[in-house]
Structure formats: structure tokens, C-alpha cells
Write a protein that holds these residues in place. Structure first.
Motif, PDB file in Angstrom:
ATOM      1  N   THR A 229       0.829  -1.203   0.000  1.00  0.00           N
ATOM      2  CA  THR A 229       0.000   0.000   0.000  1.00  0.00           C
ATOM      3  C   THR A 229       0.865   1.255   0.000  1.00  0.00           C
ATOM      4  O   THR A 229       0.568   2.231  -0.704  1.00  0.00           O
ATOM      5  N   ALA A 230       1.933   1.243   0.782  1.00  0.00           N
ATOM      6  CA  ALA A 230       2.833   2.396   0.820  1.00  0.00           C
ATOM      7  C   ALA A 230       3.500   2.613  -0.540  1.00  0.00           C
ATOM      8  O   ALA A 230       3.656   3.757  -0.999  1.00  0.00           O
ATOM      9  N   VAL A 231       3.892   1.534  -1.194  1.00  0.00           N
ATOM     10  CA  VAL A 231       4.495   1.645  -2.521  1.00  0.00           C
ATOM     11  C   VAL A 231       3.498   2.226  -3.517  1.00  0.00           C
ATOM     12  O   VAL A 231       3.828   3.102  -4.330  1.00  0.00           O
ATOM     13  N   GLN A 232       2.240   1.783  -3.459  1.00  0.00           N
ATOM     14  CA  GLN A 232       1.220   2.311  -4.352  1.00  0.00           C
ATOM     15  C   GLN A 232       0.978   3.790  -4.101  1.00  0.00           C
ATOM     16  O   GLN A 232       0.764   4.573  -5.045  1.00  0.00           O
ATOM     17  N   ALA A 233       1.010   4.212  -2.830  1.00  0.00           N
ATOM     18  CA  ALA A 233       0.827   5.630  -2.504  1.00  0.00           C
ATOM     19  C   ALA A 233       1.968   6.466  -3.095  1.00  0.00           C
ATOM     20  O   ALA A 233       1.742   7.556  -3.646  1.00  0.00           O
ATOM     21  N   LEU A 234       3.181   5.955  -2.972  1.00  0.00           N
ATOM     22  CA  LEU A 234       4.330   6.665  -3.543  1.00  0.00           C
ATOM     23  C   LEU A 234       4.213   6.758  -5.059  1.00  0.00           C
ATOM     24  O   LEU A 234       4.485   7.812  -5.663  1.00  0.00           O
ATOM     25  N   LYS A 235       3.789   5.669  -5.696  1.00  0.00           N
ATOM     26  CA  LYS A 235       3.623   5.672  -7.154  1.00  0.00           C
ATOM     27  C   LYS A 235       2.525   6.638  -7.582  1.00  0.00           C
ATOM     28  O   LYS A 235       2.632   7.294  -8.632  1.00  0.00           O
ATOM     29  N   ALA A 236       1.453   6.759  -6.793  1.00  0.00           N
ATOM     30  CA  ALA A 236       0.388   7.711  -7.116  1.00  0.00           C
ATOM     31  C   ALA A 236       0.919   9.141  -7.104  1.00  0.00           C
ATOM     32  O   ALA A 236       0.583   9.955  -7.975  1.00  0.00           O
ATOM     33  N   GLY A 237       1.766   9.440  -6.112  1.00  0.00           N
ATOM     34  CA  GLY A 237       2.367  10.774  -6.063  1.00  0.00           C
ATOM     35  C   GLY A 237       3.262  11.038  -7.267  1.00  0.00           C
ATOM     36  O   GLY A 237       3.227  12.121  -7.867  1.00  0.00           O
ATOM     37  N   ILE A 238       4.072  10.054  -7.635  1.00  0.00           N
ATOM     38  CA  ILE A 238       4.951  10.203  -8.802  1.00  0.00           C
ATOM     39  C   ILE A 238       4.128  10.403 -10.069  1.00  0.00           C
ATOM     40  O   ILE A 238       4.433  11.266 -10.907  1.00  0.00           O
TER      41      ILE A 238
ATOM     42  N   MET B 243      -5.304   6.119 -11.771  1.00  0.00           N
ATOM     43  CA  MET B 243      -4.886   4.931 -12.518  1.00  0.00           C
ATOM     44  C   MET B 243      -4.019   3.983 -11.686  1.00  0.00           C
ATOM     45  O   MET B 243      -3.845   2.826 -12.048  1.00  0.00           O
ATOM     46  N   VAL B 244      -3.442   4.473 -10.590  1.00  0.00           N
ATOM     47  CA  VAL B 244      -2.554   3.644  -9.784  1.00  0.00           C
ATOM     48  C   VAL B 244      -3.420   2.759  -8.904  1.00  0.00           C
ATOM     49  O   VAL B 244      -3.793   3.115  -7.789  1.00  0.00           O
ATOM     50  N   ARG B 245      -3.745   1.583  -9.419  1.00  0.00           N
ATOM     51  CA  ARG B 245      -4.655   0.654  -8.758  1.00  0.00           C
ATOM     52  C   ARG B 245      -3.898  -0.559  -8.243  1.00  0.00           C
ATOM     53  O   ARG B 245      -2.746  -0.799  -8.651  1.00  0.00           O
ATOM     54  N   PRO B 246      -4.543  -1.375  -7.396  1.00  0.00           N
ATOM     55  CA  PRO B 246      -3.841  -2.529  -6.822  1.00  0.00           C
ATOM     56  C   PRO B 246      -3.400  -3.580  -7.822  1.00  0.00           C
ATOM     57  O   PRO B 246      -2.564  -4.421  -7.497  1.00  0.00           O
TER      58      PRO B 246
ATOM     59  N   LEU C  55       5.207  -0.133 -15.098  1.00  0.00           N
ATOM     60  CA  LEU C  55       6.665  -0.196 -15.203  1.00  0.00           C
ATOM     61  C   LEU C  55       7.388  -0.059 -13.874  1.00  0.00           C
ATOM     62  O   LEU C  55       8.516  -0.534 -13.728  1.00  0.00           O
ATOM     63  N   LEU C  56       6.776   0.608 -12.910  1.00  0.00           N
ATOM     64  CA  LEU C  56       7.433   0.855 -11.632  1.00  0.00           C
ATOM     65  C   LEU C  56       6.834  -0.076 -10.569  1.00  0.00           C
ATOM     66  O   LEU C  56       5.750   0.159 -10.050  1.00  0.00           O
ATOM     67  N   ALA C  57       7.559  -1.156 -10.256  1.00  0.00           N
ATOM     68  CA  ALA C  57       7.108  -2.144  -9.263  1.00  0.00           C
ATOM     69  C   ALA C  57       5.669  -2.549  -9.503  1.00  0.00           C
ATOM     70  O   ALA C  57       4.786  -2.214  -8.719  1.00  0.00           O
TER      71      ALA C  57
END
Length: 373
Positions: A34-43, A71-74, A172-174
Motif C-alpha cells: 500500500t505504501a508503494v502504491q501511494a508513492l507511485k500515485a504521487g509520482i 490509474m494507480v490501482r492494486p 513499469l514501476l514495481a
């Protein structure tokens, strides 16, 4: 009363937040993913804004970062579906806004027409959770006077840009998949099942003297609930591999396969535990004779239950460590069952415990077959 309720709720929230923060460093945990997805949403949001504002020089590019973070979904598959739905929702919002402004003489009247129409359009089932973007787009376009030709093109360009950036980042990112989370859940479920079997063993060995206040069937219900949630998580993990570039990794495929086999094993064991629990609960509620077994039978039953608990833990561990699956130490379990059957059949009279003893023996056979089958 309300004060203590609110305080208790805040304490639970704080414990949950601390637990989340504590689990973030744990590889494969839900908190880390979840933390990784949150970071990707910010990026994704920052990149979409930068491209829209500084590369394409679009005016008021608020839609680009909004769409990108949506778009940054699980799962990657979910991201693609969300992208298509988001584009469709924005197109609908744009069309409604343009139509309302063309038909109504003032902004207020245009809003009065656009908002209800967009709200109704947002309930279209095919838009799923992206339906809110229809009234969002229509409202802002009418309110900001951006329904002229160039602005309509800008909004559509932002939407496509945001969707592309968000899907690209997620792909592409994790790329997300929760396979390791399912494996951890299955291991915890195995521990819970083994723990219940050991408690049942203590009950049988004591001959009912240590009966729990809670019916055993209720405890099996909790195990079933855990397994149902793990089954849902397994389906989510499988869905997460669709369109995922990591789906070909051998480790990923092996983990999914191991989780499926572990879940199947634990579901069979849960069915057998329910049969045993029904016997014990029946004896306690006077639906059957008291749990007074022939000499030695209770001890043999308890030993078999404890061996079954050990076998479950060993088998699930072997599944996820990719070791040779021994079938849950089937030879030892079968031998223990044979010993129990010989002990139970040494007396053929019509004593009151015969009915309970026979029902318990059948349930024990089912348990052994569940583990070794």
C-alpha cells in the motif's frame, strides 16, 4: 458513554496506524504494498502535471494529475480498466457540459441542467467507481467557462495524458501483485487450524472436563471466515497477474500454486474439524451421550489430533518452501488412526459412549483423509 466510545475508537485507530507503520518494512506485507502504491500515485500525479503544464503548456491542467493518480490501482489489469472508464467518464462529462451551455442562456441554468444529467450518467454500471468523474468534469467545465472548442480539446488531452502516465507508472514501476500477502495469510490460517486442533485434543483428552464456554463450532466458523478471506485474496492475486509483466516469474507462479494448494488443504481440514466439533458440542448439549470414551480412546484421539496439527504446519511450510511435499506425514497419521480404531473396537458392548465414540472415530478418519488425500 459516547466519550468512552470515541476514545476507544481513537485508540483502535492509533493502534492500527502503528501496526501499519510497523509492517511497512516487512517484505510482501499489505502495508508495504500500500505504501508503494501511494508513492507511485504521487509520482504519477507530479509527472502528469509536469507534462501537461510545462511540456504541452495546457491551461489549468487539473485533470491530468487527477486521472493519473486514479490509474494507480492494486492490479495492472484494474489500472487498464480504470483508464478506459476514466476516459469514457470524462468524455461524457465534456459532452454534457457542452450541451448544457449550448441549450441554456446562463451559467446558473447550465449548471442546473448539467449537474443532474451528469449525476445520472455517473450511475452507468460500466463506469464502475469512475462514475464520479462525469459530474466532476461537467461541473468544473461549466463553472470555469471552459466549454469552447480549444478547452474541450485540452480536457480530452489531459485525460488521455493522465491515463497514459498513471497506467505506465503502475505497469513499469514495481508492478503490483499481492502474491506474497496471500502466502502470509495461508501460513497464518495453517497456524490457526493447528491451534484449534490442539485445543480439541485437550478437550478429548480431558473427557470433557475442560469444556470451553464457546461452542467448538463457533471456533470452526472463525477458521472458515479466515479461509474465505484468504480465498478472496487468492483470487485478487490471480487477477493481479493479468497483464502484469512479472507474471512469468517462476517464484510468483510457484507461490500462487502453493497458496492454492494450501487453501485447498485447509478447507478440507476445516470440514473435518467441523465434524469433530459437532460431536463435542453434541455431547455437551445432551443431544448425545456424555463424552466418556472407552479407556485409552480419548488419549489416542488426542494424540492423533496433535499429530494432525503438526502435519498441517509441516505440509504448508513445505508447500511454500518448495520442498518435497510428503503428504503431511501420511504414514504416521494412518498408523495413529489404525491404533485408534483397534483401541475403539476392543469393547463391543452397548455402553452409552458407543454412539459418541463411533461418531468421533468417523470424524477422525475424515481428518486423516483431508490431510493425506
Amino acid at each position: 458513554m459516547v466519550r468512552f466510545s470515541v476514545r476507544g475508537g481513537l485508540e483502535r485507530d492509533l493502534r492500527g496506524a502503528w501496526g501499519f507503520a510497523r509492517d511497512v518494512p516487512r517484505r510482501g506485507s499489505w502495508a508495504q504494498e500500500t505504501a508503494v502504491q501511494a508513492l507511485k500515485a504521487g509520482i504519477a500525479a507530479v509527472l502528469a502535471w509536469f507534462l501537461a503544464a510545462h511540456v504541452l503548456h495546457l491551461p489549468q491542467p487539473y485533470l491530468a494529475p487527477w486521472v493519473a493518480l486514479c490509474m494507480v490501482r492494486p492490479t495492472v489489469h484494474w489500472s487498464v480498466l480504470t483508464g478506459l472508464r476514466q476516459v469514457a467518464a470524462v468524455v461524457l462529462g465534456v459532452l454534457i457540459a457542452v450541451t448544457a451551455v449550448a441549450l441554456m442562456p446562463g451559467k446558473e441554468l447550465a449548471l442546473a441542467v448539467a449537474v443532474p444529467a451528469a449525476f445520472l450518467a455517473s450511475t452507468w454500471p460500466r463506469l464502475d467507481d469512475q462514475g464520479l468523474s462525469v459530474p466532476f468534469t461537467a461541473l468544473f467545465m461549466v463553472a470555469l467557462d471552459t466549454v469552447e472548442g480549444p478547452f474541450v480539446l485540452y480536457r480530452l488531452t489531459e485525460t488521455v495524458l493522465g491515463a497514459a502516465v498513471g497506467m505506465g507508472i503502475n505497469l513499469l514501476l514495481a508492478p503490483p501483485f499481492r502474491v506474497l500477502t496471500v502466502a502470509a495469510r495461508a501460513r497464518r490460517d495453517a497456524d490457526a487450524s493447528a491451534g484449534l486442533l490442539r485445543n480439541l485434543a485437550a478437550q478429548v483428552r480431558d473427557g470433557g472436563a475442560g469444556s470451553a464456554d464457546e461452542p467448538w463450532s463457533s471456533q470452526v466458523d472463525r477458521v472458515d471466515d479466515r479461509l474465505a478471506k484468504t480465498g478472496a485474496a487468492l483470487e485478487h492475486a490471480r487477477d493481479g497477474l493479468r497483464l502484469n509483466p512479472r507474471k512469468g516469474e517462476t517464484r510468483v507462479q510457484e507461490t500462487v500454486h502453493a497458496a492454492a494448494r494450501a487453501l485447498d488443504l485447509l478447507q478440507r481440514v476445516a470440514g473435518a474439524m467441523r465434524a469433530i466439533a459437532d460431536v463435542l458440542d453434541g455431547a455437551r448439549s445432551d443431544r448425545m451421550p456424555d463424552l466418556s470414551l472407552a479407556p485409552g480412546v480419548g488419549t489416542e484421539c488426542a494424540t492423533l489430533l496433535e499429530s494432525a496439527a503438526d502435519a498441517i504446519e509441516l505440509r504448508v511450510t513445505a508447500l511454500f518452501s518448495r520442498e518435497e511435499d510428503s503428504g503431511g506425514d501420511g504414514a504416521d497419521l494412518t498408523a495413529a488412526l489404525n491404533m485408534l480404531e483397534r483401541r475403539a473396537n476392543t469393547d463391543h458392548d452397548d455402553r452409552p459412549e458407543t454412539e459418541t465414540q463411533g461418531a468421533l472415530l468417523i470424524a477422525m478418519r475424515r481428518l486423516v483423509l483431508a490431510i493425506t488425500g
